[in-house]
Design a protein around this motif. Sequence first.
Motif, PDB file in Angstrom:
ATOM      1  N   ASN A   1      75.348  82.187  69.927  1.00 39.32           N
ATOM      2  CA  ASN A   1      75.815  81.697  68.618  1.00 39.32           C
ATOM      3  C   ASN A   1      77.158  80.992  68.734  1.00 39.32           C
ATOM      4  O   ASN A   1      78.126  81.326  68.053  1.00 39.32           O
ATOM      5  N   ARG A   2      77.207  80.001  69.605  1.00 40.53           N
ATOM      6  CA  ARG A   2      78.428  79.235  69.827  1.00 40.53           C
ATOM      7  C   ARG A   2      78.176  77.772  69.479  1.00 40.53           C
ATOM      8  O   ARG A   2      77.168  77.191  69.904  1.00 40.53           O
ATOM      9  N   ASN A   3      79.077  77.180  68.703  1.00 38.21           N
ATOM     10  CA  ASN A   3      78.983  75.770  68.339  1.00 38.21           C
ATOM     11  C   ASN A   3      80.144  75.005  68.955  1.00 38.21           C
ATOM     12  O   ASN A   3      81.304  75.364  68.751  1.00 38.21           O
ATOM     13  N   LEU A   4      79.814  73.956  69.685  1.00 44.05           N
ATOM     14  CA  LEU A   4      80.814  73.079  70.296  1.00 44.05           C
ATOM     15  C   LEU A   4      80.631  71.676  69.736  1.00 44.05           C
ATOM     16  O   LEU A   4      79.523  71.123  69.790  1.00 44.05           O
ATOM     17  N   HIS A   5      81.710  71.104  69.188  1.00 49.32           N
ATOM     18  CA  HIS A   5      81.643  69.765  68.610  1.00 49.32           C
ATOM     19  C   HIS A   5      82.799  68.919  69.135  1.00 49.32           C
ATOM     20  O   HIS A   5      83.946  69.382  69.181  1.00 49.32           O
ATOM     21  N   LEU A   6      82.499  67.685  69.495  1.00 50.87           N
ATOM     22  CA  LEU A   6      83.515  66.711  69.879  1.00 50.87           C
ATOM     23  C   LEU A   6      83.261  65.438  69.085  1.00 50.87           C
ATOM     24  O   LEU A   6      82.189  64.841  69.189  1.00 50.87           O
ATOM     25  N   THR A   7      84.225  65.039  68.256  1.00 55.21           N
ATOM     26  CA  THR A   7      84.063  63.842  67.439  1.00 55.21           C
ATOM     27  C   THR A   7      85.147  62.829  67.770  1.00 55.21           C
ATOM     28  O   THR A   7      86.289  63.196  68.069  1.00 55.21           O
ATOM     29  N   ASP A   8      84.779  61.563  67.710  1.00 49.33           N
ATOM     30  CA  ASP A   8      85.703  60.450  67.920  1.00 49.33           C
ATOM     31  C   ASP A   8      85.523  59.458  66.783  1.00 49.33           C
ATOM     32  O   ASP A   8      84.387  59.088  66.455  1.00 49.33           O
ATOM     33  N   VAL A   9      86.630  59.022  66.205  1.00 53.64           N
ATOM     34  CA  VAL A   9      86.600  58.011  65.147  1.00 53.64           C
ATOM     35  C   VAL A   9      87.607  56.933  65.498  1.00 53.64           C
ATOM     36  O   VAL A   9      88.805  57.206  65.669  1.00 53.64           O
ATOM     37  N   VAL A  10      87.147  55.701  65.603  1.00 54.90           N
ATOM     38  CA  VAL A  10      87.996  54.535  65.834  1.00 54.90           C
ATOM     39  C   VAL A  10      87.866  53.632  64.617  1.00 54.90           C
ATOM     40  O   VAL A  10      86.749  53.323  64.191  1.00 54.90           O
ATOM     41  N   ALA A  11      88.995  53.231  64.041  1.00 52.33           N
ATOM     42  CA  ALA A  11      88.949  52.455  62.802  1.00 52.33           C
ATOM     43  C   ALA A  11      89.999  51.345  62.822  1.00 52.33           C
ATOM     44  O   ALA A  11      91.072  51.490  63.415  1.00 52.33           O
ATOM     45  N   ALA A  12      89.654  50.241  62.177  1.00 52.50           N
ATOM     46  CA  ALA A  12      90.578  49.131  61.956  1.00 52.50           C
ATOM     47  C   ALA A  12      90.507  48.760  60.480  1.00 52.50           C
ATOM     48  O   ALA A  12      89.411  48.681  59.906  1.00 52.50           O
ATOM     49  N   GLU A  13      91.663  48.562  59.857  1.00 54.29           N
ATOM     50  CA  GLU A  13      91.675  48.280  58.429  1.00 54.29           C
ATOM     51  C   GLU A  13      92.794  47.295  58.087  1.00 54.29           C
ATOM     52  O   GLU A  13      93.793  47.175  58.808  1.00 54.29           O
ATOM     53  N   ALA A  14      92.611  46.613  56.990  1.00 54.58           N
ATOM     54  CA  ALA A  14      93.608  45.659  56.496  1.00 54.58           C
ATOM     55  C   ALA A  14      93.641  45.746  54.979  1.00 54.58           C
ATOM     56  O   ALA A  14      92.597  45.851  54.327  1.00 54.58           O
ATOM     57  N   THR A  15      94.854  45.709  54.419  1.00 54.59           N
ATOM     58  CA  THR A  15      95.035  45.830  52.976  1.00 54.59           C
ATOM     59  C   THR A  15      96.049  44.801  52.510  1.00 54.59           C
ATOM     60  O   THR A  15      97.052  44.550  53.196  1.00 54.59           O
ATOM     61  N   ALA A  16      95.800  44.213  51.355  1.00 56.54           N
ATOM     62  CA  ALA A  16      96.721  43.252  50.749  1.00 56.54           C
ATOM     63  C   ALA A  16      97.049  43.715  49.336  1.00 56.54           C
ATOM     64  O   ALA A  16      96.147  44.009  48.544  1.00 56.54           O
ATOM     65  N   LEU A  17      98.329  43.793  49.011  1.00 54.92           N
ATOM     66  CA  LEU A  17      98.805  44.236  47.701  1.00 54.92           C
ATOM     67  C   LEU A  17      99.626  43.122  47.063  1.00 54.92           C
ATOM     68  O   LEU A  17     100.436  42.479  47.733  1.00 54.92           O
ATOM     69  N   ARG A  18      99.437  42.948  45.765  1.00 55.73           N
ATOM     70  CA  ARG A  18     100.166  41.898  45.051  1.00 55.73           C
ATOM     71  C   ARG A  18     100.519  42.373  43.650  1.00 55.73           C
ATOM     72  O   ARG A  18      99.624  42.658  42.858  1.00 55.73           O
ATOM     73  N   PRO A  19     101.806  42.476  43.309  1.00 57.55           N
ATOM     74  CA  PRO A  19     102.168  42.805  41.925  1.00 57.55           C
ATOM     75  C   PRO A  19     102.058  41.559  41.049  1.00 57.55           C
ATOM     76  O   PRO A  19     102.395  40.444  41.471  1.00 57.55           O
ATOM     77  N   TRP A  20     101.605  41.742  39.821  1.00 57.56           N
ATOM     78  CA  TRP A  20     101.515  40.637  38.888  1.00 57.56           C
ATOM     79  C   TRP A  20     102.877  40.403  38.215  1.00 57.56           C
ATOM     80  O   TRP A  20     103.721  41.296  38.170  1.00 57.56           O
ATOM     81  N   GLN A  21     103.066  39.195  37.706  1.00 57.40           N
ATOM     82  CA  GLN A  21     104.342  38.879  37.063  1.00 57.40           C
ATOM     83  C   GLN A  21     104.563  39.696  35.803  1.00 57.40           C
ATOM     84  O   GLN A  21     105.679  40.126  35.515  1.00 57.40           O
ATOM     85  N   HIS A  22     103.488  39.922  35.057  1.00 54.56           N
ATOM     86  CA  HIS A  22     103.603  40.738  33.847  1.00 54.56           C
ATOM     87  C   HIS A  22     103.534  42.206  34.239  1.00 54.56           C
ATOM     88  O   HIS A  22     102.569  42.643  34.879  1.00 54.56           O
ATOM     89  N   PRO A  23     104.522  43.039  33.892  1.00 54.26           N
ATOM     90  CA  PRO A  23     104.518  44.444  34.315  1.00 54.26           C
ATOM     91  C   PRO A  23     103.283  45.216  33.888  1.00 54.26           C
ATOM     92  O   PRO A  23     102.819  46.100  34.617  1.00 54.26           O
ATOM     93  N   ALA A  24     102.731  44.908  32.723  1.00 52.32           N
ATOM     94  CA  ALA A  24     101.570  45.658  32.242  1.00 52.32           C
ATOM     95  C   ALA A  24     100.327  45.400  33.087  1.00 52.32           C
ATOM     96  O   ALA A  24      99.395  46.207  33.087  1.00 52.32           O
TER      97      ALA A  24
END
Length: 256
Positions: A169-192
């Motif tokens: 009753n033994r569980n062995l797990h090996l996980t690998d996650v490789v990720a690439a991401e890009a995000t762009a943020l822009r505030p609007w001129q009107h605060p609302a």
Amino acid sequence: IEILKGPAARVLGLNALAGAINIVTRPVRRGALHAQLVGGQHRYNEAGLGLAHLHALPSGATLGTRLSAERRGSHGYAQNTDFGLTNLFLQSRLQRAPGQALTLTAGYNERAFGAQNYYGMGPQYEENRVLLAALAAERSLGSWAISSRFSWRRHWDDYRLNRADPTRNRNLHLTDVVAAEATALRPWQHPAWGRLALGAEARREEILSNALGYRRQYGLGLFLENRFELMGGRLSFTPGLSAIHYQNGISADTAG
């Protein structure tokens, strides 16, 4: 510490559909050294060391580095409640100009603990190890704040239903996650109108398990959202769209 609830956390990636906890460390502004030793009942012991250093480069850029190491452990207050914990963390940030930075983050976490009657009756035991590294870049282009990130995370888990007999009753797990991401943020001129956010992420996920076999899949996600600030920022409203596509790769059953 920022807690993002619900799908508004989609800006943090494919694994943040229900929410996320974002821990933002303070920028290094001066050199500092911190050390501690702690002892207590049941042979509890704790040792930690932290170092922060800020270096000004000839080009005018600054390089801030934070390094910390921690070790904790105890024999436990009862049978099979002993534990050991190790944390290593490194973060180095190169600030070239306002809105332009390059950040390298690396960490290692190791936990081993007895779990007496926790998941069920019996002397259970578990070990976890996590190794991660990430490289992130930030840049301002006019009113846009562009950020990109490449990361790798490996998680190793060993669970034993009976600590004294690791062959059953033994569980062995090996996980690998490789990720690439890009995000762009822009505030609007009107605060609302608040802030517009859009981005994309690609990732590869693998698991090798004595119970689940070997699995590999690929994911691609796109998102678009706008955070509206109402009543002087006391009320926010964030509608958005996200699309995620997963493609199964190699899969095979293993035994042993």
